[in-house]
Design an enzyme around this catalytic site. Structure first.
Site, PDB file in Angstrom:
ATOM      1  N   THR A  50       0.830  -1.207   0.000  1.00 48.55           N
ATOM      2  CA  THR A  50       0.000   0.000   0.000  1.00 48.55           C
ATOM      3  C   THR A  50       0.865   1.258   0.000  1.00 48.55           C
ATOM      4  O   THR A  50       0.439   2.314  -0.459  1.00 48.55           O
ATOM      5  CB  THR A  50      -0.949  -0.005   1.208  1.00 48.55           C
ATOM      6  OG1 THR A  50      -1.705  -1.219   1.194  1.00 48.55           O
ATOM      7  CG2 THR A  50      -1.911   1.171   1.180  1.00 48.55           C
ATOM      8  N   TYR A 138       4.162 -12.457   5.178  1.00 43.84           N
ATOM      9  CA  TYR A 138       3.106 -11.770   4.435  1.00 43.84           C
ATOM     10  C   TYR A 138       2.813 -12.573   3.183  1.00 43.84           C
ATOM     11  O   TYR A 138       3.633 -12.645   2.273  1.00 43.84           O
ATOM     12  CB  TYR A 138       3.556 -10.343   4.107  1.00 43.84           C
ATOM     13  CG  TYR A 138       2.597  -9.528   3.261  1.00 43.84           C
ATOM     14  CD1 TYR A 138       1.257  -9.858   3.117  1.00 43.84           C
ATOM     15  CD2 TYR A 138       3.041  -8.379   2.610  1.00 43.84           C
ATOM     16  CE1 TYR A 138       0.392  -9.100   2.342  1.00 43.84           C
ATOM     17  CE2 TYR A 138       2.187  -7.597   1.842  1.00 43.84           C
ATOM     18  CZ  TYR A 138       0.869  -7.967   1.717  1.00 43.84           C
ATOM     19  OH  TYR A 138       0.017  -7.210   0.944  1.00 43.84           O
ATOM     20  N   LYS A 166       0.612 -11.935   8.096  1.00 44.12           N
ATOM     21  CA  LYS A 166      -0.463 -11.183   7.457  1.00 44.12           C
ATOM     22  C   LYS A 166      -0.955 -12.072   6.325  1.00 44.12           C
ATOM     23  O   LYS A 166      -0.254 -12.281   5.335  1.00 44.12           O
ATOM     24  CB  LYS A 166       0.051  -9.844   6.909  1.00 44.12           C
ATOM     25  CG  LYS A 166      -0.994  -9.083   6.089  1.00 44.12           C
ATOM     26  CD  LYS A 166      -0.394  -7.834   5.442  1.00 44.12           C
ATOM     27  CE  LYS A 166      -1.416  -7.130   4.558  1.00 44.12           C
ATOM     28  NZ  LYS A 166      -0.840  -5.932   3.882  1.00 44.12           N
ATOM     29  N   VAL A 211      -4.131  -6.098   9.178  1.00 46.00           N
ATOM     30  CA  VAL A 211      -3.239  -5.103   8.578  1.00 46.00           C
ATOM     31  C   VAL A 211      -4.090  -4.437   7.513  1.00 46.00           C
ATOM     32  O   VAL A 211      -4.425  -5.049   6.500  1.00 46.00           O
ATOM     33  CB  VAL A 211      -1.973  -5.747   7.992  1.00 46.00           C
ATOM     34  CG1 VAL A 211      -1.089  -4.667   7.365  1.00 46.00           C
ATOM     35  CG2 VAL A 211      -1.211  -6.499   9.074  1.00 46.00           C
TER      36      VAL A 211
END
Length: 311
Positions: A50, A138, A166, A211
């Protein structure tokens, strides 16, 4: 700041604001950090997908990590994005996250070269053995082209400084299997949702939070939703969830982070332009997003948070 206990709550995957000339808007980044912390988030995650990490130079990533740690000033943990598809680079970035004072590091599975099970184990073991910092895995197959199997996650979770994941596979069933395989580990292993709209289902299986993309712009609301669920008040958590459901979908009507940066700009937060090859949000989608924010009263908010002066 050391990691105390298990990870739980809301951790916004911070956007990286840019100026018109393409440089990072450091003052705006500081303001955004104060905004989400004052909104009640549990920690912050700079330099992730992001945050347009794929377009950041090493020096820029390092500067953002340093700034995040400085601005958080011990108020919340800083989880630095330090992943790479090059294991040597991942070690270097993770070591820098540690040296900058980050609480933990979050590492995406190696993208593009698509390592198999053995390669994924090698990658994470190498980083964990070479950098003494808590590591969060992740998994996001839509970005990387590979999916990390629950059995591989469970194997990695045995490593002392790998403390959580995540999980953004988009599969609640896969997430439930990860929790099933790791829930008996004495050291504890935390599963956080990597998808805002799957936060409640994943928490119902035993996940501890998210998250979040949405928490960049609505930190108070997302934090309330997760806090209610953690306290056992499912009804209030669902009330907030269904209130936020349209905007959670809206923030993905185009490639992330295009919509969330558009929303931030609409709300007066620091965002600025995107870095190529990402482009400005289509006008028709901007109208849809604007309407969603107006329905929540979000565009009427006055974001007047002053950055703490850097010493």
């Amino acid at each position: 700041m050391k990691l105390k206990g298990e990870l739980k709550g809301v951790y916004p995957a911070l956007i990286t604001p840019f100026k018109k000339n393409g440089e990072i808007d450091i003052a705006g980044f500081r303001n955004n950090i104060d905004y989400v912390i004052e909104g009640g988030v549990s920690g912050i995650v700079p330099c992730g997908c992001t945050g347009e990490a794929a377009t950041l130079s090493f020096d820029e990533q390092k500067r953002l990590l340093e700034t995040a740690v400085d601005q958080a000033n011990g108020r919340v943990p800083v989880i630095g994005g330090s992943g790479s598809n090059n294991t040597r680079e991942a070690v270097e970035l993770t070591r820098y996250a540690m040296d900058s004072g980050a609480t933990a590091a979050m590492l995406i599975t190696p993208y593009y070269n698509k390592p198999g099970d053995a390669g994924q184990l090698l990658h994470y073991r190498t980083v964990a053995e070479n950098v003494d910092i808590p590591i969060i895995l992740y998994n996001v197959p839509s970005r990387t082209g590979i999916n990390m199997k629950p059995s591989i996650v469970a194997e990695l979770a045995k490593i002392d400084n790998i403390v959580g994941i995540k999980e953004a596979s988009g599969s609640p069933a896969q997430t439930a299997e990860i929790i099933e395989l790791t829930r008996g580990y004495k050291k504890g292993f935390t599963v956080l949702s990597g998808d805002d709209n799957l936060t409640i289902p994943i928490m119902s299986y035993g996940g501890k939070g998210v998250v979040s993309v949405a928490a960049n712009v609505l930190p108070k609301e997302v934090s309330q939703m997760v806090a209610y669920y953690l306290k056992g008040d499912q009804k209030k958590a669902l009330d907030v969830y269904y209130k936020l459901a349209p905007i959670m979908r809206g923030l993905f009507i185009e490639t992330n982070p295009i919509p969330v940066k558009a929303a931030a700009n609409m709300m007066g937060l620091a965002a600025g332009p995107l870095r190529a090859p990402l482009t400005t949000m289509a006008p028709e989608n901007q109208k849809k997003l604007q309407a969603m924010l107006e329905a929540l009263g979000a565009v009427k908010k006055k974001v007047a948070v002053k950055a703490r002066a850097k010493k």
